[in-house]
Design a protein around this motif. Structure first.
Motif, PDB file in Angstrom:
ATOM      1  N   ALA A  10      26.924  52.605  32.896  1.00  0.00           N
ATOM      2  CA  ALA A  10      27.270  51.243  33.286  1.00  0.00           C
ATOM      3  C   ALA A  10      26.106  50.311  33.009  1.00  0.00           C
ATOM      4  O   ALA A  10      24.942  50.709  33.102  1.00  0.00           O
ATOM      5  CB  ALA A  10      27.628  51.210  34.767  1.00  0.00           C
ATOM      6  N   THR A  12      23.342  47.611  33.892  1.00  0.00           N
ATOM      7  CA  THR A  12      22.599  47.513  35.154  1.00  0.00           C
ATOM      8  C   THR A  12      22.850  46.201  35.880  1.00  0.00           C
ATOM      9  O   THR A  12      22.558  46.084  37.070  1.00  0.00           O
ATOM     10  CB  THR A  12      21.091  47.666  34.899  1.00  0.00           C
ATOM     11  OG1 THR A  12      20.660  46.651  33.982  1.00  0.00           O
ATOM     12  CG2 THR A  12      20.795  49.046  34.314  1.00  0.00           C
ATOM     13  N   HIS A  13      23.387  45.210  35.158  1.00  0.00           N
ATOM     14  CA  HIS A  13      23.621  43.902  35.767  1.00  0.00           C
ATOM     15  C   HIS A  13      24.944  43.327  35.271  1.00  0.00           C
ATOM     16  O   HIS A  13      25.356  43.576  34.136  1.00  0.00           O
ATOM     17  CB  HIS A  13      22.492  42.927  35.422  1.00  0.00           C
ATOM     18  CG  HIS A  13      22.774  41.528  35.870  1.00  0.00           C
ATOM     19  ND1 HIS A  13      22.661  41.117  37.177  1.00  0.00           N
ATOM     20  CD2 HIS A  13      23.224  40.439  35.173  1.00  0.00           C
ATOM     21  CE1 HIS A  13      23.013  39.840  37.269  1.00  0.00           C
ATOM     22  NE2 HIS A  13      23.354  39.401  36.076  1.00  0.00           N
ATOM     23  N   ALA A  14      25.593  42.541  36.115  1.00  0.00           N
ATOM     24  CA  ALA A  14      26.806  41.808  35.734  1.00  0.00           C
ATOM     25  C   ALA A  14      26.847  40.499  36.499  1.00  0.00           C
ATOM     26  O   ALA A  14      26.369  40.420  37.644  1.00  0.00           O
ATOM     27  CB  ALA A  14      28.049  42.633  36.037  1.00  0.00           C
ATOM     28  N   VAL A  17      31.712  41.659  38.833  1.00  0.00           N
ATOM     29  CA  VAL A  17      32.342  42.964  38.653  1.00  0.00           C
ATOM     30  C   VAL A  17      33.766  42.883  39.182  1.00  0.00           C
ATOM     31  O   VAL A  17      33.980  42.536  40.350  1.00  0.00           O
ATOM     32  CB  VAL A  17      31.570  44.084  39.390  1.00  0.00           C
ATOM     33  CG1 VAL A  17      32.327  45.412  39.285  1.00  0.00           C
ATOM     34  CG2 VAL A  17      30.165  44.234  38.822  1.00  0.00           C
ATOM     35  N   ASP A  39      28.605  38.558  30.750  1.00  0.00           N
ATOM     36  CA  ASP A  39      28.296  39.768  31.520  1.00  0.00           C
ATOM     37  C   ASP A  39      29.358  40.082  32.571  1.00  0.00           C
ATOM     38  O   ASP A  39      29.045  40.402  33.722  1.00  0.00           O
ATOM     39  CB  ASP A  39      26.924  39.657  32.187  1.00  0.00           C
ATOM     40  CG  ASP A  39      25.798  39.448  31.185  1.00  0.00           C
ATOM     41  OD1 ASP A  39      25.868  40.061  30.107  1.00  0.00           O
ATOM     42  OD2 ASP A  39      24.882  38.670  31.473  1.00  0.00           O
ATOM     43  N   VAL A  41      32.086  42.590  33.951  1.00  0.00           N
ATOM     44  CA  VAL A  41      32.333  44.029  33.897  1.00  0.00           C
ATOM     45  C   VAL A  41      33.622  44.342  34.647  1.00  0.00           C
ATOM     46  O   VAL A  41      33.799  43.912  35.796  1.00  0.00           O
ATOM     47  CB  VAL A  41      31.165  44.831  34.501  1.00  0.00           C
ATOM     48  CG1 VAL A  41      31.491  46.329  34.534  1.00  0.00           C
ATOM     49  CG2 VAL A  41      29.885  44.599  33.708  1.00  0.00           C
ATOM     50  N   ILE A 203      25.207  48.676  39.648  1.00  0.00           N
ATOM     51  CA  ILE A 203      25.274  47.410  38.926  1.00  0.00           C
ATOM     52  C   ILE A 203      24.873  46.309  39.895  1.00  0.00           C
ATOM     53  O   ILE A 203      25.514  46.139  40.936  1.00  0.00           O
ATOM     54  CB  ILE A 203      26.695  47.124  38.384  1.00  0.00           C
ATOM     55  CG1 ILE A 203      27.212  48.285  37.540  1.00  0.00           C
ATOM     56  CG2 ILE A 203      26.704  45.834  37.570  1.00  0.00           C
ATOM     57  CD1 ILE A 203      28.683  48.132  37.134  1.00  0.00           C
ATOM     58  N   THR A 205      24.907  42.590  41.040  1.00  0.00           N
ATOM     59  CA  THR A 205      25.824  41.472  40.805  1.00  0.00           C
ATOM     60  C   THR A 205      25.903  40.627  42.060  1.00  0.00           C
ATOM     61  O   THR A 205      25.643  41.116  43.174  1.00  0.00           O
ATOM     62  CB  THR A 205      27.228  41.956  40.414  1.00  0.00           C
ATOM     63  OG1 THR A 205      28.043  40.839  40.068  1.00  0.00           O
ATOM     64  CG2 THR A 205      27.895  42.717  41.559  1.00  0.00           C
TER      65      THR A 205
END
Length: 390
Positions: A10, A12-14, A17, A39, A41, A203, A205
């Motif tokens: 996955a 690491t950042h979004a 989500v 970004d 996800v 992740i 977020t």
């Protein structure tokens, strides 16, 4: 349904989500990316559309008793009508209308009020006589009927195809889609979302969209948000080819029993509630349901008694206490958005709700006021009951 490869790790950042890869999640992903959000996800623990969406009957309508539902249904219908051109995806759209059959004078009076509301909002709904209902759906028996309600603009289509179209469009705009990935926790710090733990790694977020259907209550609990959504099993069967053009039939619903049918390829798709509700995560088919359905067929559509079953399946409704959706942003957890509890009309409202969630995330005013759909209505004892459910 497989629509592409799955990343092994996955990101690491979004920025956001989205949890749930059905119509709600894929539509939201598309509209967010289309609006320029980077970004994004989308996390789905199985295949895209494998939950309730792929088990849906595929009906599309604006015939509701609630003004918000009418608006969401009508808006989504506009998207579905343009789907082939806008998304380069055939969804097998059949615009033959929706016909509700009524055998009770009180129900007929309520439908008259509903139709008046729908007409005031620009819809083509109208009440019909028993004779008109029989002309629209010649396979029915009119025994006991007092009238009906019909909208020629309503339709039905293939749910999996709509998910595929939205998912492909989202990917093209940069959305990361993680299939076979489970959300194990939502991290909340100081009253705000800060991350999501998944089976493929964490992740970070600041925003999570809950589009997990019947599984939304558990997802909300991870963030400390109470979403009163429970599963309800519903079964469907599809027949062998019939000796008439089934596509000319409207999506026909015997309102008092909720028995319904519409064309499915060269055959028919049929469904009805079970005699005893199964409110569990149980998608096994019950042989006794077939017998129950057979009795309903014999009563309302005796002309279809001899059709043969080709296949069937069971799926889950995502039910709320008042049979109406939960749509909004959590009051006590900043960055937690939700769309669930549609109680049988989630697929048909998916595109419009995707637009609404996009606007909520961006701080825009949605095209319809969805504040009455907030989960806070239950604490305030302000139930918003939807009467036109199947």
């Amino acid at each position: 349904m497989t629509t592409g490869s799955t990343p092994q790790v996955a990101p690491t950042h979004a920025s956001v989500v989205i949890v749930g890869g059905g119509i709600m999640g894929t539509a939201t992903a598309h509209y967010l990316a289309e609006a320029g959000v980077e970004d994004v996800v989308l996390v789905e623990r199985d295949e895209l559309g494998s939950g309730s969406t792929s088990k849906a009957a595929g009906g599309l309508r604006s015939q509701f008793s609630d003004e918000v539902n009418i608006a969401l249904g009508a808006r989504s219908l506009e998207t579905f009508r343009r789907f082939r051109s806008d998304f380069d995806q055939d969804i097998d759209l059949v615009t033959s209308g929706y016909l509700f059959l009524l055998d009770d004078e009180e129900d007929a009076a309520r439908f008259e009020r509903n139709v008046a509301l729908q007409q005031s909002l620009g819809q083509s709904s109208r009440m019909v006589t028993v004779a008109e209902a029989a002309e629209l759906s010649p396979v029915i028996s009119t025994a006991g009927l007092v009238g009906g309600a019909f909208n020629p603009d309503d339709a039905h289509c293939t749910p999996e195809a709509a998910v595929a179209g939205f998912a492909r469009a989202a990917r093209r705009r940069g959305v990361t889609v993680l299939r076979h990935t489970e959300v194990t926790d939502i991290v909340v710090e100081d009253g705000a979302v800060t991350g999501v733990e998944t089976s493929r790694g964490p992740i970070t977020t600041s925003a999570v969209v809950c589009a997990a259907g019947a599984w939304s209550q558990a997802l909300g609990a991870m963030a400390g948000v109470e979403l009163p959504v429970t599963p309800l099993r519903r079964q469907i069967m599809v027949t062998e080819p019939v000796d008439f053009d089934a596509r000319k039939l409207p999506f026909t619903i015997d309102f008092s029993t909720s028995y319904y049918f519409h064309s499915e390829g060269d055959g028919l798709l049929m469904g009805a509630p079970e005699l005893t509700d199964v409110r569990e995560f149980d998608t096994h088919r019950d042989p006794e349901w077939i017998e129950h359905l057979s009795r309903l067929i014999a009563h309302r559509t005796p002309a279809l008694e001899d059709v043969c079953i080709r296949r069937g399946w069971a799926g889950l409704y995502e039910c709320s206490p008042d049979h109406n959706a939960l749509i909004g942003s959590a009051v006590d957890v900043d960055g937690f958005l939700y769309a669930c509890g549609f109680s049988g009309h989630g697929f048909l409202q998916g595109p419009a709700v995707g637009e609404v969630l996009r606007d909520l995330y961006l701080g825009r005013e949605p095209f319809v006021d969805i504040s009455p759909m907030s989960v806070e209505r239950f604490a305030a004892d302000a139930l918003r009951v939807e009467l036109n459910i199947v």
